[in-house]
Design a protein around this motif. Structure first.
Motif, PDB file in Angstrom:
ATOM      1  N   SER A  76       4.579  -3.032   4.085  1.00  0.00           N
ATOM      2  CA  SER A  76       3.215  -2.561   3.875  1.00  0.00           C
ATOM      3  C   SER A  76       2.336  -3.709   3.393  1.00  0.00           C
ATOM      4  O   SER A  76       2.776  -4.543   2.594  1.00  0.00           O
ATOM      5  CB  SER A  76       3.206  -1.433   2.843  1.00  0.00           C
ATOM      6  N   THR A  81      -0.476  -3.103   1.749  1.00  0.00           N
ATOM      7  CA  THR A  81      -1.134  -2.640   0.533  1.00  0.00           C
ATOM      8  C   THR A  81      -0.174  -2.479  -0.636  1.00  0.00           C
ATOM      9  O   THR A  81      -0.575  -2.593  -1.779  1.00  0.00           O
ATOM     10  CB  THR A  81      -1.852  -1.299   0.777  1.00  0.00           C
ATOM     11  N   ASP A  82       1.093  -2.208  -0.365  1.00  0.00           N
ATOM     12  CA  ASP A  82       2.101  -2.036  -1.411  1.00  0.00           C
ATOM     13  C   ASP A  82       3.308  -2.896  -1.053  1.00  0.00           C
ATOM     14  O   ASP A  82       4.010  -2.604  -0.098  1.00  0.00           O
ATOM     15  CB  ASP A  82       2.514  -0.569  -1.516  1.00  0.00           C
TER      16      ASP A  82
END
Length: 169
Positions: free
Chosen positions: A82, A84-85
Motif C-alpha cells: 500500500s 498509504t499504509d
C-alpha cells in the motif's frame, strides 16, 4: 552476617525509592523546560520554505508464487504494498497466456480486499499456505495465504480460469 546484609539491602532499596521519587517530583513540579531541538532555528516550519516536489513512488511489488501449466498458461500471486499504509498490502492473482513466444497478461483479480493483508507476513517465509492450479478447462485455482504467524492461514479462495478469464467460484 546475613542479618547485616538484609539491613543494608533494605536501606539501599529505600534509598533508591526516595531518589526515584525525588527525580519524579522534580520533573512534575516545574523543573527546567525541555531544551529546544538542536538547530531548529535553521529549519523552516512545516509548510514554510520550498521543498522539492517528488513524483509519487511506484507501489512496491513482490511475486510470492508462480505456477506454470503446460506451455501456454501461467498463474502468479503478487503482493503489492500500500502507498498509504506501509504495513498493508493487496494480493493480485494474474493469468498469463503464451502468445507469439511471450507471456501476455490475460486477466487479473484481487485475493481478498485491497489493502486487507499485512506486507511482512506476505513477503516472508511460509506466506503461501495453499496455491493449487490444474490444467483442466475451466482451470481451478485455490489460494490461501498467511494472515500473521499467530493467526495462521486465511480461508481458501477459489477461482476458475476459462479462456484466460478469472471468475470467483
Amino acid at each position: 552476617m546475613i542479618e547485616n546484609f538484609r539491613t543494608r539491602m533494605g536501606r539501599g532499596v529505600a534509598l533508591a525509592t526516595v531518589a526515584a521519587a525525588t527525580v519524579t517530583v522534580g520533573a512534575t513540579n516545574g523543573g527546567p523546560p525541555n531544551p529546544p531541538p538542536a538547530g531548529s532555528a535553521s529549519r523552516p516550519a512545516a509548510g514554510q520554505g520550498k521543498e522539492p516536489r517528488t513524483e509519487p513512488r511506484a507501489a512496491e511489488r513482490r511475486r510470492i508464487a508462480t505456477s506454470v501449466l503446460g506451455r501456454d498458461l501461467k498463474f502468479t500471486l503478487t503482493a503489492v504494498r500500500s502507498q498509504t499504509d506501509p504495513l498493508a498490502a493487496s494480493v493480485r492473482l494474474q493469468v498469463f497466456a503464451l502468445r507469439n513466444g511471450a507471456w501476455r497478461e490475460s486477466d487479473r483479480a484481487l485475493i481478498g480486499e485491497a489493502g486487507a493483508w499485512f506486507w511482512f507476513p506476505l513477503t516472508g517465509r511460509h506466506a503461501v499456505c495453499e496455491f493449487s492450479t490444474a490444467g483442466t478447462e475451466p482451470a481451478p485455482v485455490t489460494v490461501s495465504l498467511l494472515v500473521t504467524p499467530s493467526i495462521g492461514c486465511s480461508p481458501t479462495e477459489d477461482f476458475q480460469v476459462e479462456n484466460g478469464l478469472i471468475t470467483p467460484t
